[in-house]
Motif scaffolding. Structure first.
Motif, short mmCIF file in Angstrom:
data_model
loop_
_atom_site.label_atom_id
_atom_site.label_comp_id
_atom_site.label_asym_id
_atom_site.label_seq_id
_atom_site.Cartn_x
_atom_site.Cartn_y
_atom_site.Cartn_z
N ILE A 168 -3.79 13.36 -0.22
CA ILE A 168 -3.00 12.17 0.09
C ILE A 168 -2.07 12.42 1.28
CG2 ILE A 168 -1.19 10.63 -0.79
CD1 ILE A 168 -2.46 11.02 -3.58
N LEU A 169 -1.41 13.58 1.27
CA LEU A 169 -0.48 13.91 2.35
C LEU A 169 -1.20 14.02 3.70
CD1 LEU A 169 1.80 16.54 0.56
CD2 LEU A 169 2.53 14.32 1.43
N GLU A 170 -2.40 14.64 3.69
CA GLU A 170 -3.17 14.77 4.93
C GLU A 170 -3.57 13.40 5.47
OE1 GLU A 170 -5.31 19.16 4.54
OE2 GLU A 170 -6.31 17.40 3.71
N ALA A 171 -3.99 12.50 4.56
CA ALA A 171 -4.38 11.15 4.99
C ALA A 171 -3.18 10.40 5.57
CB ALA A 171 -4.96 10.39 3.81
N GLU A 172 -2.03 10.53 4.88
CA GLU A 172 -0.81 9.86 5.36
C GLU A 172 -0.37 10.42 6.72
OE1 GLU A 172 2.17 10.20 2.30
OE2 GLU A 172 1.90 8.10 1.82
N LEU A 173 -0.45 11.73 6.86
CA LEU A 173 -0.04 12.37 8.11
C LEU A 173 -0.93 11.92 9.28
CD1 LEU A 173 1.81 14.40 9.54
CD2 LEU A 173 0.20 16.21 8.89
N LYS A 174 -2.24 11.89 9.05
CA LYS A 174 -3.16 11.44 10.09
C LYS A 174 -2.89 9.99 10.48
CE LYS A 174 -6.99 14.59 9.05
NZ LYS A 174 -8.38 14.69 8.52
N ASP A 175 -2.60 9.15 9.48
CA ASP A 175 -2.33 7.74 9.74
C ASP A 175 -1.08 7.58 10.60
OD1 ASP A 175 -2.81 4.88 9.25
OD2 ASP A 175 -0.99 4.98 8.04
N LYS A 176 -0.02 8.33 10.23
CA LYS A 176 1.23 8.25 10.98
C LYS A 176 1.06 8.81 12.40
CE LYS A 176 4.61 8.06 7.28
NZ LYS A 176 5.07 6.73 7.71
N GLN A 177 0.33 9.90 12.53
CA GLN A 177 0.09 10.48 13.86
C GLN A 177 -0.72 9.52 14.74
OE1 GLN A 177 -1.77 14.14 12.61
NE2 GLN A 177 0.12 15.34 12.90
N MET A 180 0.83 -1.20 0.00
CA MET A 180 0.00 0.00 0.00
C MET A 180 0.87 1.26 0.00
SD MET A 180 -3.03 1.25 -0.03
CE MET A 180 -3.89 2.75 0.35
N ARG A 181 1.89 1.25 0.88
CA ARG A 181 2.78 2.41 0.96
C ARG A 181 3.51 2.63 -0.38
NH1 ARG A 181 5.79 1.94 6.85
NH2 ARG A 181 3.95 2.36 8.14
N VAL A 182 3.91 1.51 -1.01
CA VAL A 182 4.62 1.61 -2.29
C VAL A 182 3.71 2.24 -3.34
CG1 VAL A 182 5.70 0.32 -4.17
CG2 VAL A 182 6.13 -0.33 -1.79
N ALA A 183 2.44 1.81 -3.35
CA ALA A 183 1.47 2.35 -4.32
C ALA A 183 1.27 3.84 -4.11
CB ALA A 183 0.15 1.61 -4.18
N VAL A 184 1.15 4.25 -2.84
CA VAL A 184 0.98 5.68 -2.54
C VAL A 184 2.20 6.47 -2.96
CG1 VAL A 184 0.73 7.36 -0.67
CG2 VAL A 184 -0.66 5.28 -0.65
N PHE A 185 3.40 5.90 -2.67
CA PHE A 185 4.64 6.58 -3.05
C PHE A 185 4.72 6.77 -4.56
CE2 PHE A 185 9.01 6.08 -4.60
CZ PHE A 185 9.59 7.21 -4.06
N LEU A 186 4.38 5.69 -5.30
CA LEU A 186 4.43 5.78 -6.76
C LEU A 186 3.42 6.78 -7.28
CD1 LEU A 186 4.81 1.98 -7.70
CD2 LEU A 186 6.56 3.77 -7.88
N PHE A 187 2.26 6.85 -6.65
CA PHE A 187 1.23 7.81 -7.06
C PHE A 187 1.71 9.25 -6.87
CE2 PHE A 187 -2.67 10.32 -6.24
CZ PHE A 187 -3.28 10.15 -7.47
N ILE A 188 2.33 9.49 -5.71
CA ILE A 188 2.85 10.84 -5.43
C ILE A 188 3.98 11.18 -6.39
CG2 ILE A 188 4.10 12.23 -3.73
CD1 ILE A 188 2.51 10.86 -1.55
N LEU A 189 4.84 10.19 -6.70
CA LEU A 189 5.94 10.40 -7.64
C LEU A 189 5.40 10.76 -9.01
CD1 LEU A 189 8.99 10.29 -8.22
CD2 LEU A 189 8.70 7.86 -8.75
N ALA A 217 5.86 19.35 6.97
CA ALA A 217 6.55 20.39 6.19
C ALA A 217 6.13 20.33 4.72
CB ALA A 217 8.07 20.21 6.31
N LYS A 218 6.04 19.08 4.17
CA LYS A 218 5.63 18.90 2.78
C LYS A 218 4.20 19.39 2.58
CE LYS A 218 6.14 17.10 -1.40
NZ LYS A 218 7.08 17.67 -2.38
N LEU A 219 3.33 19.08 3.55
CA LEU A 219 1.93 19.51 3.46
C LEU A 219 1.85 21.03 3.48
CD1 LEU A 219 -1.02 18.62 3.41
CD2 LEU A 219 -0.99 18.56 5.90
N LYS A 220 2.63 21.67 4.34
CA LYS A 220 2.65 23.13 4.41
C LYS A 220 3.14 23.72 3.08
CE LYS A 220 4.73 27.00 6.93
NZ LYS A 220 5.74 27.39 7.94
N GLU A 221 4.19 23.10 2.52
CA GLU A 221 4.76 23.57 1.24
C GLU A 221 3.74 23.49 0.11
OE1 GLU A 221 7.70 21.73 -2.10
OE2 GLU A 221 8.31 21.44 -0.01
N ARG A 222 2.99 22.35 0.03
CA ARG A 222 2.01 22.18 -1.04
C ARG A 222 0.82 23.13 -0.86
NH1 ARG A 222 4.36 21.61 -4.70
NH2 ARG A 222 2.69 20.72 -5.96
#
Length: 427
Positions: A95-104, A1-10, A162-167
């Protein structure tokens, strides 16, 4: 799942980079079109109002409207590009917000578990209470790995934040750019309406003077047709001369080779052999000509404009209907600039023709391998036939019309005996 998300963001990042490059290119094209409009404005202000200049003014305004419509089209493409970029950034933020919430959430669970087990206070007891040395070592390694994992999670949460703030900042910037472009499009639409009104006023004036203007148009058309015939003849003669020269060189080379072979046979007399017609004709593509032609062709779209000053194209290649009174047909382009403008060579080459042609003052032809450029309406000549010229070198001063107070250069491009539209070749 993480790989798929990474590839999507890339993938989003790659698409975003490509889209930004396209937007930058559109922005540069828009600036070029606006610069041409600015040049046309200056020339219109310098053009005197009279019957003889009325057609020139109509052409200038028509050219101005053409450039303005191009600006509006480019603005539309830029806005569409920014809309696409805006959607991409919004998707990336989601995507970044969802990932951040999951990690938090995971990090919070880990901290809660650690507090419940009070491992932070009993690490040593936890390690030493192992039933064997091996188990104690495993517990020690587990605590170390767990500690590293927490640090990594904290670091990733920081990076994601930081990435979320930048975007989000990029999204705000993009929306500001979009607002500015929409405002500029409104301004350009108003400018276009004003120019179209100005155009109609000039055409109305032309209707009142139709008889006089028809005489001027007929004279200009006859001059243009005569010029086309003359240039076609001159280019054909030059191509034929090049072919004759190539055949002569080929024949001399064949005789030299035959003489060399004959000298190796003692006592035998061998008649030099002249190469067949087709073989001799092929030598028109001499190494020098091939190199110069290839270099010229590879610079399509990057050749400098053949005139100095604030120039603008007033007559384009081919046939164009500007109004019921103004129809232009040209084998090249007319480029107008201020008084005192000079004609410049668009590429390295050799001057093959310098002479006067009725209606176009003195004219110059420069050969660039198998390509030829024609410069008409020159007043003062700086070069002579046979001169080697460099890219950007001044060939002469363009004639300044006493009625308009402006200089206008007629420029043509030929490949052999074939006429080409010069505009796509110029940068």
């Amino acid at each position: 799942m993480r790989v798929a998300v990474f590839l999507f963001i890339l993938l989003i990042s790659i698409c975003s980079f490509a889209q930004n490059s396209k937007i930058k290119e559109l922005e540069q094209q828009r600036k070029n079109a606006l610069r041409e409009i600015s040049n046309t404005d200056k020339l219109l202000k310098e053009t005197k109002r009279s019957t003889t200049t009325l057609l020139d003014r109509i052409q200038l305004i028509s050219n101005q409207i053409f450039s303005r419509q191009k600006v509006l089209d480019l603005l539309g493409q830029e806005i569409a590009g920014i809309n696409t970029e805006e959607k991409r950034i919004e998707a990336e933020i989601t995507i970044l917000e969802a990932e951040l919430k999951d990690k938090q959430r995971n990090y919070s669970k880990a901290i809660d578990g650690m507090l419940q087990n009070r491992q932070s206070e009993n690490k040593m007891l936890f390690v030493l209470s192992g039933k064997s040395l091996t188990e104690s070592y495993r517990r020690l390694r587990y605590l170390r790995d767990y500690s590293e994992w927490r640090k990594e999670q904290a670091s990733e949460i920081k990076d994601k934040s930081a990435k979320l703030k930048e975007r989000k900042e990029a999204l705000i910037k993009t929306r500001h750019e979009k607002t500015a472009l929409l405002s500029q499009r409104t301004t350009e639409q108003e400018n276009l309406k004003r120019e179209e009104t100005n155009y109609q006023e000039e055409v109305s004036e032309a209707q009142k003077k139709q008889k006089d203007l028809q005489k001027i148009l007929t004279q200009k058309r006859q001059q243009a047709e005569a010029l086309d015939r003359q240039i076609a003849k001159l280019i054909a003669e030059e191509v034929a001369r090049q072919e004759r020269e190539a055949k002569r060189i080929a024949a001399e080379k064949a005789r030299a080779e035959a003489a060399k072979r004959a000298s190796k046979k003692s006592g035998s007399l061998t008649t030099p052999v002249t190469p067949p017609e087709d073989d001799a004709a092929k030598v028109v593509a001499t190494p020098e000509n091939i190199a110069l032609s290839n270099n010229f062709a590879s610079n399509r779209g990057r050749l400098p404009y053949p005139i100095t000053g604030n120039y603008t194209i007033t007559t384009r290649f081919g046939s164009h209907q500007h109004s019921r009174f103004v129809t232009t047909s040209s084998s090249g382009i007319d480029i107008q600039s201020q008084s005192g403008a000079e004609a410049k060579s668009v590429f390295n080459g050799e001057v093959t023709y310098v002479a006067a042609i009725p209606g176009y003052n003195t004219c110059i032809i420069v050969r660039h391998g198998n390509y030829y450029t024609f410069y008409g309406n020159i007043q003062s000549i700086y070069v002579k036939q046979g001169d080697k010229v460099k890219t950007g070198q001044s060939l002469g001063k363009v004639y300044t019309d006493a009625d308009t107070g402006l200089s206008q250069l007629h420029f043509q491009l030929w490949q052999g005996t074939n006429k080409l539209n010069p505009e796509p070749w110029l940068r």
